[in-house]
Design a protein around this motif. Structure first.
Motif, PDB file in Angstrom:
ATOM      1  N   ILE A   1      -2.594  -3.299  -0.625  1.00 46.06           N
ATOM      2  CA  ILE A   1      -3.479  -3.067  -1.771  1.00 46.06           C
ATOM      3  C   ILE A   1      -4.306  -4.307  -2.230  1.00 46.06           C
ATOM      4  O   ILE A   1      -3.348  -5.292  -2.682  1.00 46.06           O
ATOM      5  N   CYS A   2      -5.374  -4.470  -1.770  1.00 43.67           N
ATOM      6  CA  CYS A   2      -6.019  -5.811  -2.063  1.00 43.67           C
ATOM      7  C   CYS A   2      -6.740  -5.803  -3.320  1.00 43.67           C
ATOM      8  O   CYS A   2      -7.438  -4.910  -3.640  1.00 43.67           O
ATOM      9  N   ILE A   3      -6.260  -6.580  -4.341  1.00 38.11           N
ATOM     10  CA  ILE A   3      -6.786  -6.631  -5.703  1.00 38.11           C
ATOM     11  C   ILE A   3      -7.396  -7.840  -5.909  1.00 38.11           C
ATOM     12  O   ILE A   3      -6.971  -9.004  -5.636  1.00 38.11           O
ATOM     13  N   ALA A   4      -8.531  -7.867  -6.468  1.00 37.99           N
ATOM     14  CA  ALA A   4      -9.515  -9.265  -6.679  1.00 37.99           C
ATOM     15  C   ALA A   4      -8.662 -10.026  -7.788  1.00 37.99           C
ATOM     16  O   ALA A   4      -8.164  -9.536  -8.872  1.00 37.99           O
ATOM     17  N   CYS A   5      -8.775 -11.274  -7.657  1.00 34.33           N
ATOM     18  CA  CYS A   5      -8.192 -12.178  -8.667  1.00 34.33           C
ATOM     19  C   CYS A   5      -9.108 -13.098  -9.119  1.00 34.33           C
ATOM     20  O   CYS A   5     -10.292 -13.260  -8.621  1.00 34.33           O
ATOM     21  N   ARG A   6      -9.077 -13.884 -10.206  1.00 33.21           N
ATOM     22  CA  ARG A   6     -10.187 -14.734 -10.997  1.00 33.21           C
ATOM     23  C   ARG A   6     -10.602 -15.795 -10.142  1.00 33.21           C
ATOM     24  O   ARG A   6     -11.624 -16.485 -10.458  1.00 33.21           O
TER      25      ARG A   6
ATOM     26  N   ALA B   1       3.954  -9.291  -2.612  1.00 31.61           N
ATOM     27  CA  ALA B   1       2.472  -9.448  -2.253  1.00 31.61           C
ATOM     28  C   ALA B   1       2.383 -10.963  -1.675  1.00 31.61           C
ATOM     29  O   ALA B   1       3.503 -11.860  -1.678  1.00 31.61           O
ATOM     30  N   SER B   2       1.200 -11.283  -1.077  1.00 32.59           N
ATOM     31  CA  SER B   2       0.560 -12.491  -0.557  1.00 32.59           C
ATOM     32  C   SER B   2      -0.587 -12.590  -0.751  1.00 32.59           C
ATOM     33  O   SER B   2      -1.438 -11.965  -1.356  1.00 32.59           O
ATOM     34  N   LEU B   3      -1.045 -13.839  -0.531  1.00 29.79           N
ATOM     35  CA  LEU B   3      -2.549 -14.283  -0.934  1.00 29.79           C
ATOM     36  C   LEU B   3      -3.248 -13.833   0.312  1.00 29.79           C
ATOM     37  O   LEU B   3      -2.889 -14.214   1.445  1.00 29.79           O
TER      38      LEU B   3
ATOM     39  N   VAL C   1      -1.001  -6.575  -1.761  1.00 36.01           N
ATOM     40  CA  VAL C   1       0.092  -6.081  -2.298  1.00 36.01           C
ATOM     41  C   VAL C   1       0.760  -5.023  -1.204  1.00 36.01           C
ATOM     42  O   VAL C   1       0.062  -4.321  -0.667  1.00 36.01           O
ATOM     43  N   GLU C   2       1.975  -5.637  -0.917  1.00 35.62           N
ATOM     44  CA  GLU C   2       2.745  -4.920   0.310  1.00 35.62           C
ATOM     45  C   GLU C   2       3.701  -3.851  -0.065  1.00 35.62           C
ATOM     46  O   GLU C   2       3.840  -2.562   0.156  1.00 35.62           O
ATOM     47  N   ILE C   3       4.504  -3.966  -1.162  1.00 38.78           N
ATOM     48  CA  ILE C   3       5.758  -3.091  -1.883  1.00 38.78           C
ATOM     49  C   ILE C   3       5.363  -2.883  -3.210  1.00 38.78           C
ATOM     50  O   ILE C   3       5.395  -4.194  -3.859  1.00 38.78           O
TER      51      ILE C   3
ATOM     52  N   THR D   1       5.630   1.601   0.145  1.00 40.46           N
ATOM     53  CA  THR D   1       4.638   0.397   0.813  1.00 40.46           C
ATOM     54  C   THR D   1       3.329   0.901   0.257  1.00 40.46           C
ATOM     55  O   THR D   1       2.969   1.782  -0.257  1.00 40.46           O
ATOM     56  N   ALA D   2       2.250  -0.237   0.744  1.00 40.76           N
ATOM     57  CA  ALA D   2       1.111   0.092   0.289  1.00 40.76           C
ATOM     58  C   ALA D   2       0.543   1.440   0.755  1.00 40.76           C
ATOM     59  O   ALA D   2      -0.507   2.163   0.329  1.00 40.76           O
ATOM     60  N   VAL D   3       1.089   1.471   2.219  1.00 39.59           N
ATOM     61  CA  VAL D   3       0.643   2.649   2.897  1.00 39.59           C
ATOM     62  C   VAL D   3       1.022   3.917   2.152  1.00 39.59           C
ATOM     63  O   VAL D   3       0.159   5.028   2.159  1.00 39.59           O
TER      64      VAL D   3
END
Length: 308
Positions: free
Chosen positions: A269-274, A248-250, A281-283, A292-294
């Motif tokens: 997969i884009c997830i909200a962080c605090r 994953a990356s920022l 998320v990529e894998i 993969t996220a796809v």
């Protein structure tokens, strides 16, 4: 003609292979002891030892250590190097000779004592680690320090990448140590500073699990890298399914969602962080397998949801 220094190496598996190869090539090794490794690794080392006329013995559990002293006495090494050997050596073995046993710890001491310091330095977002050479005593990672050899941690280093880097560097460090022992009458060393000491227990699920409400995006990424590949990724819950996030990356895009909310699912997969950023998320690894996220989006066409 001077007699070559004889070194017996106690190791725990393939992490020590580059060191074994270099020391054997330079004619330092007189024996190899391996503890709690896979059959394939044991067989490979045993064949190499036989071909090179080097002593070889396996120590698959703590009980088998009882015969180590007699084995060492039979080989008569000048020094014993330990590299990721999984068992504590008893006083009977250490009594073979004062300052004869040298451990090569893959992290700076005394700050990173414990069996998995590579995980800890990555999780703690350190920018530098070290290989620490120290004399051994009857406690794990507490003997007098000879030196800490620094190793840079690059951005994006995972547990696997850093392990390979340290394994390769370990070979040169051990070789330099062997040369020091061959030519120096004594080796400078100093006691560890107990005020700086910290012992890390082997990581459990609570150490590898993503806490969306407490961890920042960078802390989550550091944990993911620290868990790849040894834990198969960082543990998390996604749509009620237990998964492991492997890569994953920022994503520096603000959001107005609760931490742990899936903002979108497409090529990532884009997830909200605090910290008002997103984890892209990529894998991941699921019950369906590593994907993969796809691929994940095809299985879960819903675009939003909450991570528990």
């Amino acid at each position: 003609m001077e007699t070559q220094t004889k070194i017996l190496v106690l190791c725990g598996g393939k992490f020590a292979f580059p060191t074994l190869q270099l020391l054997a090539y330079e004619k330092f090794i007189c024996g190899i002891g391996i503890g709690k490794a896979s059959e394939s690794i044991i067989d490979a080392l045993e064949r190499e030892a036989e071909d090179s006329n080097i002593g070889f013995k396996t120590f698959q559990d703590k009980k088998s250590i009882s015969g180590m002293r007699e084995w060492i006495d039979g080989i008569q090494p000048d020094y014993i190097f330990c590299i990721s050997f999984p068992f504590l050596l008893p006083e009977k073995v250490l009594a073979y000779g004062e300052q004869k046993f040298i451990n090569f710890h893959p992290a700076p001491l005394p700050q990173y004592r414990g069996s998995m310091p590579i995980f800890e330095v990555l999780k703690n977002q350190e920018t530098e680690t070290a290989i620490c050479a120290h004399f051994m005593n009857s406690a794990f990672d507490e003997g007098n320090i000879i030196f800490n050899d620094p190793v840079t941690i690059e951005a994006g280093d995972t547990y696997g990448k850093l392990t390979v880097k340290l394994s390769n560097r370990m070979a040169q460090v051990a070789f330099n140590m062997a040369n020091m022992l061959a030519f120096a009458s004594s080796i400078p060393n100093q006691p560890q500073d107990e005020l700086l000491a910290y012992y890390y227990e082997k990581p459990g699920l609570s150490d590898t699990y993503i806490n969306w409400n407490r961890m920042t995006t960078e802390e989550i990424i550091a944990l993911i890298n620290a868990c790849n590949p040894w834990n198969g990724g960082a543990d998390a819950s996604l749509h009620g399914e237990q998964v492991k996030i492997i890569m994953a990356s920022l994503l520096d895009e603000p959001h107005d969602n609760q931490p742990g909310t899936i903002v979108s699912v497409n090529n990532r997969i884009c997830i909200a962080c605090r910290d008002d950023q997103q984890l892209a998320v990529e894998i991941i690894s699921t019950d369906y397998g590593i994907m993969t996220a796809v691929q994940y989006s095809i299985l879960h066409p819903e675009k939003t949801g909450v991570l528990n």
